[in-house]
Design a protein around this motif. Structure first.
Motif, PDB file in Angstrom:
ATOM      1  N   THR A   8       0.823  -1.203   0.000  1.00 26.48           N
ATOM      2  CA  THR A   8       0.000   0.000   0.000  1.00 26.48           C
ATOM      3  C   THR A   8       0.864   1.263   0.000  1.00 26.48           C
ATOM      4  O   THR A   8       0.411   2.332   0.438  1.00 26.48           O
ATOM      5  CB  THR A   8      -0.952   0.016   1.216  1.00 26.48           C
ATOM      6  OG1 THR A   8      -0.186  -0.090   2.425  1.00 26.48           O
ATOM      7  CG2 THR A   8      -1.945  -1.136   1.140  1.00 26.48           C
ATOM      8  N   PRO A  14      -7.816   6.921   2.404  1.00 30.26           N
ATOM      9  CA  PRO A  14      -8.434   5.615   2.667  1.00 30.26           C
ATOM     10  C   PRO A  14      -9.835   5.744   3.243  1.00 30.26           C
ATOM     11  O   PRO A  14     -10.129   6.677   3.997  1.00 30.26           O
ATOM     12  CB  PRO A  14      -7.482   4.995   3.708  1.00 30.26           C
ATOM     13  CG  PRO A  14      -6.935   6.177   4.441  1.00 30.26           C
ATOM     14  CD  PRO A  14      -6.809   7.285   3.417  1.00 30.26           C
ATOM     15  N   SER A  17     -14.963   0.063   4.066  1.00 32.23           N
ATOM     16  CA  SER A  17     -16.206  -0.462   3.508  1.00 32.23           C
ATOM     17  C   SER A  17     -17.264  -0.462   4.600  1.00 32.23           C
ATOM     18  O   SER A  17     -16.944  -0.438   5.800  1.00 32.23           O
ATOM     19  CB  SER A  17     -15.997  -1.886   2.982  1.00 32.23           C
ATOM     20  OG  SER A  17     -15.647  -2.766   4.046  1.00 32.23           O
ATOM     21  N   TRP A  22     -12.910  -4.142   4.410  1.00 27.41           N
ATOM     22  CA  TRP A  22     -12.041  -3.671   3.334  1.00 27.41           C
ATOM     23  C   TRP A  22     -11.692  -2.203   3.532  1.00 27.41           C
ATOM     24  O   TRP A  22     -12.427  -1.469   4.205  1.00 27.41           O
ATOM     25  CB  TRP A  22     -12.739  -3.815   1.965  1.00 27.41           C
ATOM     26  CG  TRP A  22     -13.053  -5.218   1.569  1.00 27.41           C
ATOM     27  CD1 TRP A  22     -14.159  -5.941   1.922  1.00 27.41           C
ATOM     28  CD2 TRP A  22     -12.266  -6.069   0.738  1.00 27.41           C
ATOM     29  NE1 TRP A  22     -14.113  -7.189   1.360  1.00 27.41           N
ATOM     30  CE2 TRP A  22     -12.964  -7.296   0.621  1.00 27.41           C
ATOM     31  CE3 TRP A  22     -11.052  -5.908   0.061  1.00 27.41           C
ATOM     32  CZ2 TRP A  22     -12.460  -8.348  -0.129  1.00 27.41           C
ATOM     33  CZ3 TRP A  22     -10.562  -6.959  -0.687  1.00 27.41           C
ATOM     34  CH2 TRP A  22     -11.262  -8.176  -0.780  1.00 27.41           C
ATOM     35  N   ILE A  23     -10.593  -1.795   2.922  1.00 22.65           N
ATOM     36  CA  ILE A  23     -10.245  -0.388   2.828  1.00 22.65           C
ATOM     37  C   ILE A  23      -9.996  -0.071   1.361  1.00 22.65           C
ATOM     38  O   ILE A  23      -9.241  -0.777   0.680  1.00 22.65           O
ATOM     39  CB  ILE A  23      -8.987  -0.042   3.645  1.00 22.65           C
ATOM     40  CG1 ILE A  23      -9.267  -0.181   5.137  1.00 22.65           C
ATOM     41  CG2 ILE A  23      -8.514   1.386   3.339  1.00 22.65           C
ATOM     42  CD1 ILE A  23      -8.067   0.104   6.007  1.00 22.65           C
ATOM     43  N   ALA A  24     -10.666   0.963   0.873  1.00 24.80           N
ATOM     44  CA  ALA A  24     -10.382   1.464  -0.472  1.00 24.80           C
ATOM     45  C   ALA A  24      -9.429   2.650  -0.330  1.00 24.80           C
ATOM     46  O   ALA A  24      -9.504   3.407   0.646  1.00 24.80           O
ATOM     47  CB  ALA A  24     -11.667   1.898  -1.169  1.00 24.80           C
ATOM     48  N   ARG A  32      -7.839   1.410  -5.479  1.00 29.61           N
ATOM     49  CA  ARG A  32      -7.621   0.017  -5.095  1.00 29.61           C
ATOM     50  C   ARG A  32      -8.390  -0.289  -3.811  1.00 29.61           C
ATOM     51  O   ARG A  32      -8.837   0.612  -3.107  1.00 29.61           O
ATOM     52  CB  ARG A  32      -6.121  -0.243  -4.871  1.00 29.61           C
ATOM     53  CG  ARG A  32      -5.227   0.193  -6.016  1.00 29.61           C
ATOM     54  CD  ARG A  32      -3.751   0.178  -5.621  1.00 29.61           C
ATOM     55  NE  ARG A  32      -2.926   0.906  -6.571  1.00 29.61           N
ATOM     56  CZ  ARG A  32      -2.269   0.367  -7.579  1.00 29.61           C
ATOM     57  NH1 ARG A  32      -2.317  -0.938  -7.765  1.00 29.61           N
ATOM     58  NH2 ARG A  32      -1.540   1.102  -8.401  1.00 29.61           N
ATOM     59  N   LYS A  33      -8.519  -1.584  -3.516  1.00 34.81           N
ATOM     60  CA  LYS A  33      -9.065  -1.997  -2.226  1.00 34.81           C
ATOM     61  C   LYS A  33      -8.230  -3.148  -1.705  1.00 34.81           C
ATOM     62  O   LYS A  33      -7.646  -3.920  -2.477  1.00 34.81           O
ATOM     63  CB  LYS A  33     -10.539  -2.399  -2.339  1.00 34.81           C
ATOM     64  CG  LYS A  33     -10.800  -3.710  -3.072  1.00 34.81           C
ATOM     65  CD  LYS A  33     -12.284  -4.089  -3.001  1.00 34.81           C
ATOM     66  CE  LYS A  33     -12.540  -5.442  -3.657  1.00 34.81           C
ATOM     67  NZ  LYS A  33     -13.959  -5.849  -3.589  1.00 34.81           N
ATOM     68  N   PRO A  41      -3.611  -5.863  -2.610  1.00 33.89           N
ATOM     69  CA  PRO A  41      -4.706  -4.992  -3.029  1.00 33.89           C
ATOM     70  C   PRO A  41      -5.214  -5.337  -4.419  1.00 33.89           C
ATOM     71  O   PRO A  41      -4.475  -5.860  -5.255  1.00 33.89           O
ATOM     72  CB  PRO A  41      -4.066  -3.595  -3.021  1.00 33.89           C
ATOM     73  CG  PRO A  41      -2.867  -3.710  -2.152  1.00 33.89           C
ATOM     74  CD  PRO A  41      -2.372  -5.115  -2.348  1.00 33.89           C
ATOM     75  N   TRP A  55     -17.593   5.282   1.437  1.00 34.46           N
ATOM     76  CA  TRP A  55     -17.999   4.012   0.849  1.00 34.46           C
ATOM     77  C   TRP A  55     -19.366   3.682   1.431  1.00 34.46           C
ATOM     78  O   TRP A  55     -19.491   3.366   2.606  1.00 34.46           O
ATOM     79  CB  TRP A  55     -16.976   2.944   1.188  1.00 34.46           C
ATOM     80  CG  TRP A  55     -17.152   1.621   0.502  1.00 34.46           C
ATOM     81  CD1 TRP A  55     -18.283   1.093  -0.019  1.00 34.46           C
ATOM     82  CD2 TRP A  55     -16.127   0.645   0.283  1.00 34.46           C
ATOM     83  NE1 TRP A  55     -18.050  -0.151  -0.549  1.00 34.46           N
ATOM     84  CE2 TRP A  55     -16.731  -0.462  -0.383  1.00 34.46           C
ATOM     85  CE3 TRP A  55     -14.765   0.585   0.590  1.00 34.46           C
ATOM     86  CZ2 TRP A  55     -15.995  -1.598  -0.729  1.00 34.46           C
ATOM     87  CZ3 TRP A  55     -14.056  -0.546   0.246  1.00 34.46           C
ATOM     88  CH2 TRP A  55     -14.664  -1.627  -0.418  1.00 34.46           C
ATOM     89  N   ILE A  60     -18.267   3.491  -3.918  1.00 35.08           N
ATOM     90  CA  ILE A  60     -17.207   4.324  -3.359  1.00 35.08           C
ATOM     91  C   ILE A  60     -17.286   5.703  -4.011  1.00 35.08           C
ATOM     92  O   ILE A  60     -17.222   5.820  -5.242  1.00 35.08           O
ATOM     93  CB  ILE A  60     -15.828   3.694  -3.610  1.00 35.08           C
ATOM     94  CG1 ILE A  60     -15.763   2.299  -2.978  1.00 35.08           C
ATOM     95  CG2 ILE A  60     -14.711   4.589  -3.052  1.00 35.08           C
ATOM     96  CD1 ILE A  60     -14.584   1.464  -3.443  1.00 35.08           C
ATOM     97  N   PRO A  75     -17.391  -1.202  -6.097  1.00 36.81           N
ATOM     98  CA  PRO A  75     -16.385  -1.896  -5.288  1.00 36.81           C
ATOM     99  C   PRO A  75     -15.875  -3.175  -5.919  1.00 36.81           C
ATOM    100  O   PRO A  75     -14.863  -3.725  -5.464  1.00 36.81           O
ATOM    101  CB  PRO A  75     -17.127  -2.192  -3.974  1.00 36.81           C
ATOM    102  CG  PRO A  75     -18.257  -1.240  -3.938  1.00 36.81           C
ATOM    103  CD  PRO A  75     -18.655  -1.027  -5.367  1.00 36.81           C
TER     104      PRO A  75
END
Length: 198
Positions: A8, A14, A17, A22-24, A32-33, A41, A55, A60, A75
């Protein structure tokens, strides 16, 4: 204990979700997620000068930092769907199907109309409130900054209407040009802010 998520490097903006699994994030020219449970990712789509802002149920939310246009990314991947102009600052409403926007292209926060934008249709509904960095509090208020002061106004989230008069909450809150107020409010209503005024 802090734990670094692998692969990352260079990540910014960031967002979690809705289920917290999850983190986008944006890295370079990609959205990315990554799963909190581990793994590499996933690339969701290409972006340019964009940041992730939330999100919700519709996807998103992205904001182009140059043109201030809003888009919603799936997503699971695919081309983001444009929903029109955004603002300098915004926040998701409960349910994640609409956002509060403020700022637009003006550098004067005293003239920044706060609007609700539907993430499904792009329809904009102006509210009788002026300021920047609008946020919804679960107690039934909208908060926003104007002229170095943080304000709150009663808000019916079901009707999506202001239902009372604004009131000053805190003076001497740092605000940046063009339209950022340096404050955050926790789920239990605790306020934290950077002092300093405009």
């Amino acid at each position: 204990t802090a734990r670094e998520l692998p692969h990352t490097d260079g990540a910014y903006a960031p967002v979690f979700s809705p289920d917290g699994r999850w983190i986008a994030f944006v890295s370079g020219d990609r959205l990315r997620k990554v799963a909190l449970s581990g793994g590499d990712p996933f690339v969701l789509c290409e972006v340019q000068d964009a940041m992730a802002l939330g999100w919700g149920e519709r996807g998103i939310v992205l904001l182009d930092q140059f043109t201030q246009r809003l888009a919603v990314a799936n997503p699971e991947g695919g081309t983001p769907r444009s929903i029109g102009m955004g603002g300098n600052t915004l926040g998701l409403l409960p349910g994640g199907d609409a956002v509060l926007v403020a700022g637009g292209l003006t550098n004067n926060p005293d003239r920044s109309v706060i609007e609700i934008v539907s993430l499904e249709t792009g329809q904009r509904t102006p509210l009788p409130a002026f300021g920047v960095q609008p946020r919804y509090m679960s107690e039934g208020f909208l908060t926003f900054g104007r002229g170095g002061t943080l304000f709150a106004v009663p808000f019916d989230v079901r009707l999506r209407q202001v239902v009372g008069q604004e009131m000053a909450v805190e003076h001497g809150v740092r605000m940046e040009v063009p339209a950022t107020a340096q404050y955050v409010i926790s789920a239990d209503g605790t306020l934290a802010y950077v002092p300093g005024g405009v």
